[in-house]
Design an enzyme around this catalytic site. Structure first.
Site, PDB file in Angstrom:
ATOM      1  N   GLY A 170     -83.387  58.935  30.730  1.00 14.35           N
ATOM      2  CA  GLY A 170     -82.995  58.533  32.068  1.00 14.35           C
ATOM      3  C   GLY A 170     -81.500  58.399  32.221  1.00 14.35           C
ATOM      4  O   GLY A 170     -80.721  59.020  31.478  1.00 14.35           O
ATOM      5  N   ASP A 210     -90.325  56.831  36.144  1.00 13.82           N
ATOM      6  CA  ASP A 210     -89.974  56.109  37.370  1.00 13.82           C
ATOM      7  C   ASP A 210     -89.515  57.012  38.511  1.00 13.82           C
ATOM      8  O   ASP A 210     -89.493  56.579  39.660  1.00 13.82           O
ATOM      9  CB  ASP A 210     -88.872  55.089  37.077  1.00 13.82           C
ATOM     10  CG  ASP A 210     -89.263  54.102  35.992  1.00 13.82           C
ATOM     11  OD1 ASP A 210     -90.424  53.659  36.015  1.00 13.82           O
ATOM     12  OD2 ASP A 210     -88.421  53.772  35.132  1.00 13.82           O
ATOM     13  N   ASP A 239     -86.590  57.747  39.221  1.00 16.62           N
ATOM     14  CA  ASP A 239     -85.517  56.957  39.843  1.00 16.62           C
ATOM     15  C   ASP A 239     -84.135  57.569  39.642  1.00 16.62           C
ATOM     16  O   ASP A 239     -83.125  56.864  39.628  1.00 16.62           O
ATOM     17  CB  ASP A 239     -85.534  55.523  39.302  1.00 16.62           C
ATOM     18  CG  ASP A 239     -85.284  55.441  37.806  1.00 16.62           C
ATOM     19  OD1 ASP A 239     -85.437  56.478  37.116  1.00 16.62           O
ATOM     20  OD2 ASP A 239     -84.941  54.353  37.305  1.00 16.62           O
TER      21      ASP A 239
END
Length: 385
Positions: free
Chosen positions: A132, A157, A159
Site C-alpha cells: 500500500g 482497502d 484506499d
C-alpha cells in the site's frame, strides 16, 4: 480458423520481437537481477504478483531475488533466489509466500542505508514492491538512494486514490459478503439484527460493496455523514412490517467523537431504541485471507508483467494503476500526494513541486473517487429494505 491462427502467430511474433528488444535494453544497461518484496498488510493476489514477476523476468534473462518479510527482510538481508519451481502453484494461495511486516526502522536514514547496502552487496539492480501507500513511500526512498523501484498496489482497502482498483479488493468483498450471508441465516432464525464491522481504513468501498451485495438495511462509511436517526427509524418500520433478519454494515473507519469504534455503540443504540435484539460482529482480518478471485489473480498478473517491462526500460518511482479498465504507470510522488488531497491530509508545501496541470489531475482523481463513493452509497440506500 486458419485466419484466426495466423493472427495468433503474428501476435506471438510481435511478442517475441518485443522481448528481443527488451533484452537489448537489458544488455545495454547491464540489468541482471531484480528483487521482489511484499510489505504492509497482506492481500489476496500478492502471490500472483510474485509469480508473474518471476516468470516474466526469467523469460527476459533476469534473475529474481525474493525478499522475505518486506523492508525488514531487505535490511536484514533475508533473501532467497526465486525460480519457476519456487512459484509453482502459488497463484491460487492467499497471503504472501514472501511474508510481510511493518518496519519502523526503514523510516530512518540508517534503515534505508542498510537496505541499499543489501541490494548492492547482492547485486540487486532494482526492486518491485507490492503493498500500500507505506510500501510506495519505501519504493521512493530506494529509488532516491540509487535502487530503481516500482510499486504494485496490493491492499484489500482500495484506499489508493490514484488507482480505481487495488489487488485484493474483490476477494475481500466476496469473503465479507459470504460471512454476512451466513449471519443473515441465524438472524432470520432468531429475528435479530447484526451490526457488522468490515475493514477498509479510510475508504468505505469494502463496506459499500458488502452492504449492497448482502442486502443490508443501512451502511456507515467515513466519506458520507451517517443519518443515525433515519437508520434507526427505518429499522423500526421494517420490524413492524414483519422483517425478521437485518444487517447493518459499518466501515472500520467510522468512529465515535471520542475516537472509539462506532459499531458496538450503534449496536447498543439500535437495540435500546427499537427493541430489536442486536448482535455485533467484527470480521477483522478474516477478510484478508482466502484464495484470491480470478479478478485479483488477473489484475495482479497484468500489473506485475507491466512493472517488469517498465523496469527494464529504465523507468522507476512508479506505481501501477488501473484507470478505466487499463493498466497505467503513475509517478509515486504524484500518487501519494493525490491520496493526501483526497483524504484531506495535505501538508504545507505538498503541492509546490507539481505543475498546475498535475494538481488539476489530482483534483480530478479526488472528484472521481468521491463520485464513485456517493454513487455506491446511493445504490445502497435505494435497495436497503
Amino acid at each position: 480458423m486458419k485466419k484466426f491462427n495466423n493472427k495468433i502467430g503474428q501476435s506471438r511474433l510481435r511478442q517475441k520481437n518485443e522481448e528481443q528488444k527488451t533484452r537489448k535494453v537489458i544488455n545495454m544497461a547491464v540489468f541482471r537481477k531484480i528483487g521482489v518484496l511484499t510489505s504492509g498488510g497482506d492481500a489476496p493476489g500478492m502471490n500472483a504478483c510474485v509469480k508473474a514477476v518471476v516468470n516474466k523476468a526469467i523469460s527476459l534473462g533476469i534473475e529474481v531475488i525474493g525478499v522475505n518479510g518486506g523492508y525488514a527482510g531487505l535490511i536484514q538481508g533475508d533473501l532467497i533466489p526465486l525460480t519457476h519451481n519456487h512459484v509453482n502453484n502459488i497463484v491460487s494461495k492467499g497471503g504472501t509466500v514472501l511474508y510481510s511486516s511493518r518496519c519502523p526502522e526503514f523510516k530512518t536514514e540508517e534503515g534505508i542505508s542498510r537496505a541499499v547496502e543489501t541490494c548492492k552487496k547482492n547485486h540487486i539492480d532494482a526492486l518491485i514492491c507490492i503493498g500500500g501507500d507505506g510500501t510506495f513511500r519505501g519504493a521512493t526512498d530506494m529509488t532516491l538512494h540509487g535502487i530503481p523501484s516500482i510499486g504494485l498496489p496490493g491492499t484489500i482497502d482500495n484506499d489508493i486514490t490514484a488507482t480505481d482498483y487495488t489487488i485484493g479488493l474483490d476477494t475481500c468483498i466476496n469473503t465479507a459478503t459470504r460471512f454476512i450471508d451466513q449471519l443473515c441465516d441465524t438472524c432470520e432464525s432468531h429475528a435479530r439484527l447484526n451490526v457488522v464491522e468490515v475493514m477498509g481504513r479510510d475508504c468505505g468501498q469494502v463496506a459499500l460493496y458488502a452492504a449492497i451485495a448482502s442486502g443490508a438495511v443501512a451502511v456507515a462509511v467515513p466519506e458520507v455523514p451517517f443519518d443515525e436517526a433515519a437508520a434507526i427509524e427505518k429499522i423500526r418500520k421494517l420490524r413492524a412490517s414483519g422483517k425478521r433478519s437485518m444487517i447493518v454494515v459499518v466501515s472500520e473507519g467510522v468512529f465515535n467523537p471520542d475516537g472509539s469504534k462506532y459499531g458496538p455503540t450503534l449496536t447498543k443504540k439500535i437495540e435500546a431504541e427499537t427493541g430489536v435484539e442486536c448482535k455485533f460482529a467484527c470480521l477483522a482480518h478474516v477478510v484478508r485471507g482466502g484464495d484470491p478471485t480470478v479478478r485479483d489473480r488477473v489484475t495482479a498478473t497484468e500489473m506485475a508483467v507491466r512493472a517488469v517491462e517498465l523496469l527494464v526500460q529504465g523507468k522507476s518511482n512508479l506505481v501501477m494503476c488501473e484507470l478505466d479498465g487499463e493498466i497505467h504507470p503513475v509517478d509515486i510522488s504524484f500518487a501519494l500526494i493525490a491520496d493526501r488531497m483526497y483524504k484531506n491530509k495535505l501538508k504545507d508545501g505538498d503541492l509546490e513541486k507539481f505543475t498546475s496541470e498535475e494538481v488539476a489531475a489530482m483534483e480530478a482523481l479526488r472528484e472521481k473517487r468521491t463520485a464513485e463513493i456517493n454513487r455506491l452509497y446511493q445504490v445502497a440506500q435505494d435497495v436497503s429494505f
